[in-house]
Structures are given as C-alpha cells and as structure tokens.
Design a protein around this motif. Structure first.
Motif, PDB file in Angstrom:
ATOM      1  N   GLN A   1       4.828  17.931   7.250  1.00 62.46           N
ATOM      2  CA  GLN A   1       4.047  16.728   7.020  1.00 62.46           C
ATOM      3  C   GLN A   1       4.472  15.670   8.026  1.00 62.46           C
ATOM      4  O   GLN A   1       5.660  15.434   8.215  1.00 62.46           O
ATOM      5  N   LEU A   2       3.491  15.072   8.657  1.00 61.34           N
ATOM      6  CA  LEU A   2       3.775  14.071   9.675  1.00 61.34           C
ATOM      7  C   LEU A   2       3.325  12.709   9.160  1.00 61.34           C
ATOM      8  O   LEU A   2       2.152  12.545   8.777  1.00 61.34           O
ATOM      9  N   ASN A   3       4.269  11.750   9.123  1.00 59.90           N
ATOM     10  CA  ASN A   3       3.896  10.380   8.774  1.00 59.90           C
ATOM     11  C   ASN A   3       3.291  10.221   7.385  1.00 59.90           C
ATOM     12  O   ASN A   3       2.548   9.276   7.129  1.00 59.90           O
ATOM     13  N   ASN A   4       3.539  11.167   6.518  1.00 57.53           N
ATOM     14  CA  ASN A   4       2.915  11.174   5.193  1.00 57.53           C
ATOM     15  C   ASN A   4       1.399  11.075   5.269  1.00 57.53           C
ATOM     16  O   ASN A   4       0.751  10.485   4.413  1.00 57.53           O
ATOM     17  N   LYS A   5       0.856  11.641   6.308  1.00 58.29           N
ATOM     18  CA  LYS A   5      -0.590  11.515   6.512  1.00 58.29           C
ATOM     19  C   LYS A   5      -1.201  12.833   6.961  1.00 58.29           C
ATOM     20  O   LYS A   5      -2.267  13.208   6.502  1.00 58.29           O
ATOM     21  N   PHE A   6      -0.501  13.489   7.868  1.00 59.47           N
ATOM     22  CA  PHE A   6      -1.038  14.725   8.428  1.00 59.47           C
ATOM     23  C   PHE A   6      -0.196  15.930   8.009  1.00 59.47           C
ATOM     24  O   PHE A   6       1.013  15.822   7.830  1.00 59.47           O
ATOM     25  N   ILE A   7      -0.855  17.056   7.883  1.00 56.78           N
ATOM     26  CA  ILE A   7      -0.130  18.298   7.672  1.00 56.78           C
ATOM     27  C   ILE A   7      -0.307  19.137   8.937  1.00 56.78           C
ATOM     28  O   ILE A   7      -1.431  19.339   9.407  1.00 56.78           O
ATOM     29  N   ILE A   8       0.823  19.564   9.468  1.00 59.38           N
ATOM     30  CA  ILE A   8       0.792  20.359  10.694  1.00 59.38           C
ATOM     31  C   ILE A   8       1.088  21.798  10.313  1.00 59.38           C
ATOM     32  O   ILE A   8       2.029  22.068   9.559  1.00 59.38           O
ATOM     33  N   SER A   9       0.290  22.698  10.815  1.00 63.69           N
ATOM     34  CA  SER A   9       0.534  24.095  10.493  1.00 63.69           C
ATOM     35  C   SER A   9       0.268  24.937  11.739  1.00 63.69           C
ATOM     36  O   SER A   9      -0.463  24.511  12.627  1.00 63.69           O
ATOM     37  N   THR A  10       0.898  26.124  11.767  1.00 66.25           N
ATOM     38  CA  THR A  10       0.636  26.968  12.925  1.00 66.25           C
ATOM     39  C   THR A  10      -0.446  27.985  12.582  1.00 66.25           C
ATOM     40  O   THR A  10      -0.541  28.441  11.449  1.00 66.25           O
ATOM     41  N   ILE A  11      -1.261  28.277  13.557  1.00 65.37           N
ATOM     42  CA  ILE A  11      -2.219  29.370  13.415  1.00 65.37           C
ATOM     43  C   ILE A  11      -2.005  30.302  14.598  1.00 65.37           C
ATOM     44  O   ILE A  11      -1.281  29.952  15.534  1.00 65.37           O
TER      45      ILE A  11
ATOM     46  N   ILE B   1      -5.512  12.954  -2.834  1.00 63.58           N
ATOM     47  CA  ILE B   1      -4.196  12.453  -2.465  1.00 63.58           C
ATOM     48  C   ILE B   1      -4.369  11.418  -1.372  1.00 63.58           C
ATOM     49  O   ILE B   1      -5.159  11.591  -0.456  1.00 63.58           O
ATOM     50  N   LYS B   2      -3.595  10.371  -1.484  1.00 61.96           N
ATOM     51  CA  LYS B   2      -3.747   9.273  -0.547  1.00 61.96           C
ATOM     52  C   LYS B   2      -2.908   9.508   0.713  1.00 61.96           C
ATOM     53  O   LYS B   2      -1.941  10.253   0.695  1.00 61.96           O
ATOM     54  N   THR B   3      -3.299   8.803   1.743  1.00 61.82           N
ATOM     55  CA  THR B   3      -2.453   8.710   2.912  1.00 61.82           C
ATOM     56  C   THR B   3      -1.193   7.974   2.489  1.00 61.82           C
ATOM     57  O   THR B   3      -1.272   7.026   1.721  1.00 61.82           O
TER      58      THR B   3
ATOM     59  N   LEU C   1       0.820  -1.195   0.000  1.00 60.87           N
ATOM     60  CA  LEU C   1       0.000   0.000   0.000  1.00 60.87           C
ATOM     61  C   LEU C   1       0.857   1.248   0.000  1.00 60.87           C
ATOM     62  O   LEU C   1       0.621   2.189  -0.742  1.00 60.87           O
ATOM     63  N   GLU C   2       1.880   1.167   0.816  1.00 61.76           N
ATOM     64  CA  GLU C   2       2.727   2.342   0.928  1.00 61.76           C
ATOM     65  C   GLU C   2       3.429   2.678  -0.378  1.00 61.76           C
ATOM     66  O   GLU C   2       3.417   3.802  -0.828  1.00 61.76           O
TER      67      GLU C   2
ATOM     68  N   MET D   1      -2.110  25.479  16.985  1.00 56.62           N
ATOM     69  CA  MET D   1      -1.616  24.520  16.004  1.00 56.62           C
ATOM     70  C   MET D   1      -2.782  23.841  15.301  1.00 56.62           C
ATOM     71  O   MET D   1      -3.844  23.634  15.875  1.00 56.62           O
ATOM     72  N   LEU D   2      -2.520  23.477  14.037  1.00 54.40           N
ATOM     73  CA  LEU D   2      -3.561  22.884  13.213  1.00 54.40           C
ATOM     74  C   LEU D   2      -3.046  21.541  12.704  1.00 54.40           C
ATOM     75  O   LEU D   2      -1.934  21.450  12.221  1.00 54.40           O
ATOM     76  N   VAL D   3      -3.845  20.494  12.837  1.00 56.32           N
ATOM     77  CA  VAL D   3      -3.451  19.204  12.278  1.00 56.32           C
ATOM     78  C   VAL D   3      -4.497  18.786  11.249  1.00 56.32           C
ATOM     79  O   VAL D   3      -5.681  18.659  11.570  1.00 56.32           O
ATOM     80  N   ILE D   4      -4.044  18.599  10.018  1.00 49.25           N
ATOM     81  CA  ILE D   4      -4.974  18.311   8.921  1.00 49.25           C
ATOM     82  C   ILE D   4      -4.734  16.921   8.376  1.00 49.25           C
ATOM     83  O   ILE D   4      -3.585  16.526   8.155  1.00 49.25           O
ATOM     84  N   ASP D   5      -5.800  16.185   8.168  1.00 42.35           N
ATOM     85  CA  ASP D   5      -5.683  14.877   7.525  1.00 42.35           C
ATOM     86  C   ASP D   5      -5.655  15.115   6.017  1.00 42.35           C
ATOM     87  O   ASP D   5      -6.633  15.562   5.424  1.00 42.35           O
TER      88      ASP D   5
END
Ligand code: ADP
Ligand code: MG
Length: 623
Positions: free
Chosen positions: A443-453, A576-578, A403-404, A457-461
């Motif tokens: 990008q965390l774990n190729n799954k989440f996008i972390i951003s500052t507000i 876009i896939k995880t 899958l990866e 903090m914002l964590v996006i799937d």
C-alpha cells in the motif's frame, strides 16, 4: 455586392434575449414570484403542472396594474422600478431590468389578469410568442394572476433540453424556498399537479424555516445576530451535530435577495472548523443587510451573484459572528476569544462602543485576525492579503489533518463489516497466519495498492476500486432483488423533511431490494428495521443523506435510473476511503474482487481505477 445586414425582427430578438432570463421553468417561477413581491403582495400562490413544463401560475394580492401598464409590462425594458442608472444603486425591488415578462411572453403562452384596488374591473391579456392574441376587460380580484403555459413551445430544442420532471420540480422548489425564506411575513402556498406541496403562513423567520424544512429543524437552529456599521447579520446556523452531507440548507440573503457566494460560504466553513464530521456541510440561513450603495447586483443576468465593495470585511464579520454564536450556545468547545465577561456582554453592545465608523481589529473579538476596512474588493486580493493568507492556510491544513484521522477511525469499522463477512475470503484469512506467506501487494500513501503482474506492475486506487466492487454488487442486488437483510435490534428512527421523505418514497422499492426494511416512511419520519448485510447501522443515516443529496444534485439524463443512482451512491458512501490503512489480506482481497468485476477498469463515475506499467516501460525509464 448587396448589403447583407438586417435587423432581427422583434420576436426573434426577444426569443434570443429570453434565453438569458429563462433557462428552465424555475427561472419563470423566480421572476413571477419576485414581481409579486415587488407589487407589495401579502399572499402569493404558486401553481405548477408537470414541474412547470405545462403550467406555471402565480397569483398575488399586490397592487395590480392599470390596463395601459398591463399592456406595457410585456415590452422589453418596460419597468416601473427604475428611471435612471443611478437608481440601480438604491434598489429596493427585486426586478429592475424590465425584461422578464417580455422574455417569458416570447417563448410561452401567457395569460395575465390584473386589477388595481380602486378599479371596478380588471384587464386580461393573452400573448403567445410575443403576439398579443386578445385584450379584454374582466372581473378579477385585486392583484395579479400570471399564467405561463407550454414553456418553450416555439423553441423545441430548448424544450427537449429540459430535464426530467423530478429534476425540474426540484429546481422550482428551490426557487420557491429561496423566495419564501427571504420573506417570512408573506403568506406563500405552492400546488403541484393539483396537490398542495407547501403552505407557509405569515410567520417569523424561525417558523418559516421550520415550516419548510420540517419540525425537527427547530432544535437544530442557533441564532446569529450581529450589527455593525457596515453589515447587519441575522438568522440561524445549524448545530454542527446535525450537519448533513447535502448543501441544501445553505442560504445567504443580501438585502432580502438570495445570493450564492463561495467566498462567504468559506467564511462559515471556517467558523465551523473542527466541529463537523467528515464531508458534512454546515446549515445556515443568514440575512445580511448592507447599504445598497456598497453592492452591485447587476453583474449576473439571473442576479444570484453580487459584488461587494468590501468583501474582506464582510468575511471577517460573518466568521466572527457565527463563531460567537456557536460559542455562546456552548457548541464550540474551544474558542479563540477570552471566555470571561465577553460571553455575558451582548455582542452588539460591544460593537456599539466602538469609537469610529472605521472597521478595524478593535471591534473584532478575535485577536489573531487583522481586518482593515480599506481592503480592495478584487478577487485577486483574496490571495494577496497577508492576514487572510495566513488564516486560510491554517484552516486548509487542519482540514486535511482532520480528514486523515477520520479516515483511520472508520478504517477499523470498515474492516469488521466488509471483509470478515465475506464467506469466500475464508481461505485468505487462514493464510494470514502462515508466516511464510509471500507478500504480493503493497500500500502506497494509504491510497494506492501496488501489485505485480506477469507483464509488470499494477497501481490501483483503493477508493475508486472499491466503489466499483460495491457498485456492481449493489446493482446486482437491486436488479435481481436478492439483497440480504440483517435485522436491527431496535428500529432506527430518522427524521427528514417532507421533500426528502418524498424522494425516499420514490426510491423505497429499490432500497428494499438492497436489503433495507422500512416500516414507516411518512410525516417526516423514516423507521428502519433492517439494513443490507455489511452496512453498519451507524452508516445508515449517512447513506440516506448521501443518496438524497445525490438525487438532488445529480442532473440525471433521460436514462436516469434510480437503481443505478442508488447503487452508485451507496458505493460512494461505503467504499474504503483514501487515507485508510489496509492489511495485506485486505489489499489482496480488494484486488481479487476488483478483477472479478464486469468493468474493473473504471469506477462507477467513470474514473480510472488502476493503471499498469509493463517491464518494458520501466526499462525505458532507466535507459
Ligand atoms: P421588472 O420586474 O424588472 O420591472 P418585469 O418584466 O418583470 O420587469 O415586469 C415589468 C413591469 O410589470 C414591472 O416593472 C411592474 O411594473 C409590472 N408588473 C409585473 N408583474 C407584476 C405584478 N405581479 N403586479 C404588479 N405589477 C407587475
Ligand atoms: Mg420582474
């Protein structure tokens, strides 16, 4: 105090019991078709109107009933098929509970016409809500015709609970397919609202499959044949390269009865391991024959689940037989058994030389699998049996790895098509070269996008967020019909079954609004000359398959909107896939597009797309 317990009147008891047997028109179809088969019919005709809500009629040329039997057949627990409980273990018939006709007659208007071969005249009985309205002598051909009208006429709640005609018809057709596949030597036809939807002449199994699923199916089929002491397998699996996303072409029949088994399905999946595209489902049409004494079909009221005495052995035999077929037909590149003489020796022959009845590893060509015959059949033993634990572990693992890597492959593909073609992103792309540019997302774990507000903090799937973005875009295109099309260099020709073509025809207008251009949608062929901008040609067949499988599987409610479903389905296919690595620019771009959406906080399927964590909340964590 006065006594308060009363016996329910028969018709109420019947209505309640009917709920177990009859959930929807398709349940009636199943029971009537099975009765016709049990009656030895060689020709069976199914007629439905309004997806079965108005009429379901089955006409057979079977042995018919005498006048007395015709009347008795509507009594609860009236059956000609078993006489005592022991007979349950020798079942050769589909029915045995004697409940179907009683249940159906309790909740519909039923008309039965039946005649036995040697009788001059037949019997006609009309029943409405368990009440016999008339019984007459009629002129009718040999066999039985049973018409069920106005299903649930006396239970409005259940009638209202029925889904749209499209969905109910889908279920009816599914039942029809299951029965027709299990009995290729019987001629079947089906009519819906006056037009013939299926005409299946008596044939062999391969022809039956092709008649149902389309001419193109023929080249997909790989035969599977296996005979052992405990189990005989015959049928076909689909070549891996033709595997689709939908699970529509997965059929197990045990002693000619359609069954569902997640466990046996797993056996097939593991035989196909490493051969299938991401998310693709193997097709299979497999008939298993086992000694009736080793199964219990009594555990489920609608009899689609059965219990096997020795599931583990069946699993192993099934898996090896399928693997062997894929290998023999040169489909599996690497096989875990020796490729020498084994390949030329018919598999059956090897089995026959096995010395004893006991099933053990000696008859299994896969040396790394240990199979013992006396494994317990309880569900829990699946996880406790050491040999299977190992097997399962490896297969899950490799599934994950596959899958990866797939995700990564499509990553580059995706970047080209989606990000570069967005005109408003031009400025961001220019910035990319500025070395000084401040990084605002990770990008965390190729799954989440972390951003500052500002507030934290914002964590996006990434997958869910992108689905939201695409969904709103497609929905907009469909509703205002402004989808921009990109012309294909060569027309793309895709093959589908008759039913799938029907679905595509229904959705054609909406698909065209997104930018698809069709020049031909009939006779099992779709020709596409244009696709929406941003949709790579290579994804088109996947999108259509996903769409068909969504429409088929989704049980849309009354607010069912084709446009919405289409937008959701396309968003799901193209998001876009995880597991996909995104560049900084892509991450930022996605964040910007998400927050430009009308409803950024949830995906089209109502899953959370992002969470926030404020500085306050963070601080509390460090106290
Ligand atoms: P079951 O199939 O479990 O016996 P049903 O309620 O479906 O119970 O049918 C009751 C009986 O009516 C059957 O056992 C059979 O004898 C008779 N019957 C039903 N349908 C037909 C048919 N199409 N042709 C001949 N006999 C039938
Ligand atoms: Mg029956």
């Amino acid at each position: 105090m006065a006594d308060i317990i009363q016996l329910l009147p028969d018709h109420v008891a019947n209505q309640i019991a009917a709920g177990e047997v009859v959930q929807r028109p398709a349940s009636v179809v199943k029971e009537l078709l099975e009765n016709a088969i049990d009656a030895g019919a060689t020709t069976i005709k199914l007629i439905v109107k309004d997806a079965g809500k108005t009429l379901i009629q089955v006409i057979d040329n079977g042995k018919g009933m005498s006048a007395t039997d015709a009347r008795l057949s509507f009594e609860r627990h009236a059956t000609s098929k078993i006489r005592n409980a022991e007979d349950l273990f020798q079942l050769n018939t589909k029915g045995f509970r004697g409940e179907a006709l009683a249940s159906i007659a309790a909740i519909a208007h039923v008309e039965l016409k039946t005649k036995q071969e040697d009788d001059e005249l037949g019997t006609c009985i009309e029943i409405e809500g368990s009440e016999v309205k008339s019984q007459d002598v009629v002129v009718t051909p040999k066999g039985t015709s049973l018409a069920v009208k106005n299903l649930f006429f006396n239970i409005p709640a259940r009638r209202n609970f029925l889904k749209s005609n499209a969905v109910e018809l889908r279920h009816v057709i599914d039942e029809f397919h299951r029965v027709a596949l299990a009995h290729p030597s019987i001629t079947f036809s089906m009519f819906h609202n006056g037009s013939e939807t299926f005409n299946l002449p008596e044939s062999n199994y391969r022809q039956r499959i092709v008649n149902i699923f389309g001419t193109k199916t023929n080249e997909k089929l790989v035969p599977v044949e296996e005979a052992t002491e405990v189990l005989t397998i015959s049928g076909f699996v689909g070549k891996p390269e033709f595997a689709k996303k939908s699970r529509n072409e997965q059929f197990f029949f045990v002693n000619n009865r359609f069954i569902k088994s997640a466990y046996l399905n797993h056996a097939i999946n593991s035989a196909f391991e490493g051969l299938l595209k991401d998310g693709a489902q193997p097709s299979y049409f497999l008939n298993l024959t086992v000694n009736p004494q080793t199964i219990d079909i009594n555990i489920h009221p609608t009899k689609t689940e059965i219990k096997f005495d020795d599931e583990h052995t069946l699993y192993a035999i099934l898996r090896s037989a399928v693997k062997h077929s894929l290998g023999q037909f040169n489909i599996a590149p690497v096989l875990d058994f020796e490729r020498d003489a084994n390949l030329d020796t018919p598999y059956n022959y090897q089995q026959k030389s096995a010395p004893s009845v006991e099933v053990d590893s000696s008859f299994n060509p896969f040396k790394d699998e240990v199979v013992t015959s006396k494994l317990s059949s309880s569900a829990s033993s699946f996880s406790t049996s050491p040999s299977f634990k190992k097997d399962r572990g490896t297969s899950w693992e490799s599934l994950y790895v596959g899958l990866e890597s797939k995700g990564n492959q499509s990553a580059s593909n995706f970047n080209e098509v989606t990000f570069e073609s967005e005109p408003e992103t031009a400025s961001i792309f220019e910035n990319e070269n500025e070395v000084e540019q401040k990084q605002t997302t990770y990008q965390l774990n190729n799954k989440f996008i972390i951003s500052t507000i500002k507030s934290g903090m914002l964590v996006i799937d990434q997958h869910k967020a992108h689905q939201r973005v695409l969904y709103e875009e497609y929905l907009q295109n469909i509703t205002v019909k402004e989808g921009v099309s990109q012309q294909l260099l060569f027309p793309l020709e895709l093959h589908f079954s008759k039913q799938e073509i029907k679905l595509i025809q229904q959705l054609q207008e909406d698909l065209e609004a997104t930018g698809f251009v069709f020049t031909h949608v009939k006779d099992e062929i779709v020709v596409i000359t244009g696709v929406p901008v941003n949709v790579p040609e290579s994804e088109v067949s996947i999108i259509l398959e996903q769409l068909i499988s969504d429409v088929e599987n989704e049980v849309p409610d009354s607010h069912f909107s084709a446009a919405d479903l289409l937008a959701k389905s396309m968003a799901k296919s193209l998001a876009i896939k995880t597991g996909q690595t995104l560049t900084n620019t892509e991450q930022e771009h996605l964040v910007n597009r998400l927050f430009a959406c009308k409803e950024p906080s949830v995906s089209p399927t109502n899953k959370t797309t992002f969470i926030t964590m404020t500085v306050d909340e963070l601080e509390k964590k460090f106290m």
